[in-house]
Motif scaffolding. Sequence first.
Motif: not given
Length: 444
Positions: A83-91, A225-232, A238-244
Amino acid sequence: MNTTEFSRRKIWTITYPVLISLLMEHLIGMTDTAFMGHVGEVELGASAIAGIYYMVLYMLGFGFSVGAEILMGRRNGEGQYRSIGNIFFQGSAVLLLVAAAVILLSYCVSPLLLRSLLSSPAVYEATVSYIDLRIWGLFFSLIACMFRAFYMATTRTSILTLNGLVMVLANVALNYLFVFGKLGLPAMGIAGAAIGSTAAEGISVLFFLLYTRRRTDYKRYGLFRFTRLSGPILKQLFRVSGWTTVQYFISSATWLFFFLAIEHLGERPLAVSNIVRNVSAFFYMFVSAFASSGTAIVSNLMGNGRPGEVVPVCYRIMRMCAATILPLFLLAMALPQFVIRIFTDDPAVAAAAVPSMHVMLLIYAINVPAYVFFLAVSGTGDTRRAFFMELAATTLYVLYICLIAIRLRADIAVCWTSDAVYALVLLILSYRYLKRGAWQTQRI
């Protein structure tokens, strides 16, 4: 994992590479300041405004990466490595879009905004010439933030030392060439410092990419791993990072407000404040390294179901941080002129900076516990609460500056007491939050 995982040795193992990397990054700002101090007093003051203005824009992305780090740290503690790689790519994708938008906005708005805020035409011209070139570094610096977040979250921080060393050596060499015009290049002054720092950040990202591909088990974490942007995933980010993101932007914007207030007191107080800011930033790197490691440790502890260890670890981190900076604190207090001379060869500016530096140093007795507790709050995942703590501290900070610097036009050393107001509010609010214990069931 056993309860001794985050012993003093483990905390130091995580922290010291972060510390070295932050010191290396700080040396970029110190390099710009030191070079400008030998160019002229106007350039020295302008580099303060320009540097903080850039930092405010940079913090829009950095704050987002802190939220990503918290999420990656939680997944690392839970053992959900892929899951870490997905967060890294989307971010990373989000941050590239942020960089493009901020650069466009800066070219449209910055000249008009700075012209209305700065009273000195000379300072204005020098500031804009720096910002117009430096702003392109956002593409590099924000991607570097995501790499840093990944290595912090996985507590594999040794790479940060090497990366910081590469970046600062590149910056010193490039600044020397462009600022003073060596090897046949024209002397570009403050614009040369902007080009050198931007290029150094590009070299930093290239180093991260090569190191990660060759020396890290990137397949385990699902990196590259370059994938499409994931809504979830984006929603989670954004729920966590929006505030920071908003929190770090507001925090850095208050620094800009402080220096704009000082700029209206004159070019000499502005030059003094730039010197004191750089000395303060040196000490802050130590506090930030320990406190940032605390964020990663707290996030991992929460993911591993061990929230009861959070507060004891915070106290351990505080004691280690205080012991580390104490010798440097005593040296700077006893020999302030020795430190100040690094940034200026003007005896009058150096003498004027001594009282402000003493005030700034004494405030670190509050800064150490304040920042360790405060970043631990973010590490629990309750970034919304951390944001409101930041907002409360910032509001009182701004009101205090309005009174002391703008209304009373107090001496510059008195103006620096504003840092104590900010840190004290953070300390009280974050300590009360962690002692209550309601955060221990926080899920992200």
